[in-house]
Design a protein around this motif. Structure first.
Motif, PDB file in Angstrom:
ATOM      1  N   LEU A   1      74.306  63.382-113.947  1.00 18.98           N
ATOM      2  CA  LEU A   1      72.547  62.649-113.158  1.00 18.98           C
ATOM      3  C   LEU A   1      73.926  61.777-114.033  1.00 18.98           C
ATOM      4  O   LEU A   1      74.424  61.711-115.106  1.00 18.98           O
ATOM      5  N   LYS A   2      73.494  60.034-113.455  1.00 23.10           N
ATOM      6  CA  LYS A   2      73.502  58.768-114.395  1.00 23.10           C
ATOM      7  C   LYS A   2      71.744  59.046-114.889  1.00 23.10           C
ATOM      8  O   LYS A   2      70.932  58.501-113.668  1.00 23.10           O
ATOM      9  N   ILE A   3      71.724  57.920-115.917  1.00 26.10           N
ATOM     10  CA  ILE A   3      69.855  58.348-115.802  1.00 26.10           C
ATOM     11  C   ILE A   3      69.797  56.152-116.383  1.00 26.10           C
ATOM     12  O   ILE A   3      70.614  55.368-116.728  1.00 26.10           O
ATOM     13  N   VAL A   4      69.186  55.611-114.553  1.00 25.65           N
ATOM     14  CA  VAL A   4      69.253  54.474-114.570  1.00 25.65           C
ATOM     15  C   VAL A   4      67.713  54.219-115.418  1.00 25.65           C
ATOM     16  O   VAL A   4      66.804  54.601-114.929  1.00 25.65           O
ATOM     17  N   ARG A   5      68.479  53.172-116.099  1.00 20.49           N
ATOM     18  CA  ARG A   5      67.124  52.010-116.466  1.00 20.49           C
ATOM     19  C   ARG A   5      67.943  50.581-116.799  1.00 20.49           C
ATOM     20  O   ARG A   5      68.220  50.181-116.258  1.00 20.49           O
TER      21      ARG A   5
ATOM     22  N   LEU B   1      63.006  49.260-109.486  1.00 21.82           N
ATOM     23  CA  LEU B   1      64.175  50.018-110.418  1.00 21.82           C
ATOM     24  C   LEU B   1      65.647  50.229-109.942  1.00 21.82           C
ATOM     25  O   LEU B   1      65.965  50.546-109.016  1.00 21.82           O
TER      26      LEU B   1
ATOM     27  N   ASN C   1      65.159  56.663-113.661  1.00 22.11           N
ATOM     28  CA  ASN C   1      65.437  57.290-113.031  1.00 22.11           C
ATOM     29  C   ASN C   1      66.614  58.379-113.173  1.00 22.11           C
ATOM     30  O   ASN C   1      67.101  57.468-113.651  1.00 22.11           O
TER      31      ASN C   1
ATOM     32  N   LYS D   1      70.109  59.506-111.551  1.00 26.01           N
ATOM     33  CA  LYS D   1      70.928  59.150-109.923  1.00 26.01           C
ATOM     34  C   LYS D   1      72.290  60.211-109.669  1.00 26.01           C
ATOM     35  O   LYS D   1      72.930  60.876-111.263  1.00 26.01           O
TER      36      LYS D   1
END
Lengths: 226, 226
Positions: free
Chosen positions: A222-226, B157, B221, B223
């Protein structure tokens, strides 16, 4: 830095090989080194016997849990969650005191088929139990959220553009672990907070396991997109 | 498509406003419409009274749970997890039968401070309980994994370059929900499998809540990088 890796499975091997390659002194700890080296049958999921792996990684030493821990500045728990507390007891309370203890374990009940369920409930985590049982160790939970190959070589996926986490009560210990993670190639290390935040990392496994099935590969993160 | 949204909180409002904006007929269901409209005090986290929101969204109708569900082709559960089963009972078993029931709820115990803990354990999920209690409904779990504003406008986002999930036993129902998600702007919808995979989506909340604290915003969120 002298590093002890407790556990001879795929996670222990990945960490030991990578850390030795980066120039650290590495000792793998096991219950009974002679028995570990005598084992000739493949391990879980067809992993080669440890002695074959060890022959290809001659810089990595093998010792008992206590010997490995006693000589180390930093200790990595790479045992299965169900065995962890007994292994740390065998490693020796005094050998853990004051040291950074990187906990990569997952508390999974694998006895009832796939997917395994979590041994801990939402108000507890294995990392918290470790910290409570060994209050003088500086426990940092990390890396239990992705497959072993990506723990140590994140660049194999999307140039390392994905996320790992650290949880722990000791800011300096989290800094040491974050430094190691960056030396592996991790680019995004989020400090979640104190050791109770390890619950979030451990409960992520429920989604990770289902994703592994849906995607038919463990090579994701997972990558935390913010 | 006629859509019923059960719940007047931030999630229900976000869904209702967005779906009406996309041209769907939308009815919000509540226990007692007159009482909902009479309420003048702000809601949780300072949300304006529902009547103020409704005045700005005149295309959205308000009705009882049962009236809303009975006229709808698709029903959205946007109630709090602790109230969900009672609300669905009030909506009426016959009004749910055969219909797609999009479940966005999270089963959180908010009575003991922050972060709330999960009401369900690792071998159960609210979505499974809903499916078991209403076997003729076509339950799809989705969207409980991110904040309301991003559920309905993911493009706010990173141009929508992040991931949402669907879990459910009915492939056609998952297709209907995936189509709705894409109409909102979601670009990556992963089908996790049957309704038991909702456990993964629900348990993700434990990490989400800690990330909200660490990042000091709910506007993030995950990804799935693969």
């Amino acid at each position: 830095v002298e590093i002890a890796i407790l556990g001879t499975g795929s996670v222990g091997r990945a960490l030991a090989g990578r850390l030795a390659g980066l120039g650290h002194g590495v000792t793998v700890g096991t219950r009974d080194p002679q028995a570990t080296l005598a084992r000739a049958a493949p391990g879980p999921m067809g992993a080669p016997p440890f002695r074959d792996w060890a022959a290809a990684h001659s810089a990595v030493r093998l010792a008992t849990y206590a010997e490995a821990a006693s000589g180390a500045d930093l200790i990595v728990n790479a045992t299965s969650g169900a065995a962890t507390l007994a292994v740390l007891e065998a490693a020796g309370r005094d050998n853990l005191a004051g040291k950074v203890l990187l906990d990569i374990s997952n508390a999974l009940d694998t006895t009832r088929g796939f997917p395994p369920t979590l041994l801990m409930e939402g108000t507890d985590s294995l990392a918290e139990r470790i910290q409570a049982a060994f209050p003088d160790a500086r426990v940092v939970k990390s890396l239990n959220t992705l497959t072993a190959a990506l723990m140590v070589e994140p660049g194999r996926l999307a140039d390392g553009e994905h996320t790992v986490f650290v949880s722990g009560n000791d800011a300096e210990a989290k800094g040491v672990v974050s430094g190691l993670l960056k030396s592996f190639g991790h680019t995004d290390v989020i400090d979640l907070g104190d050791i109770t935040t390890a619950r979030g990392q451990e409960m992520w496994l429920a989604l990770w396991l289902r994703l592994m099935t849906a995607l038919q590969t463990p090579m994701f993160n997972l990558k935390i997109v913010r």
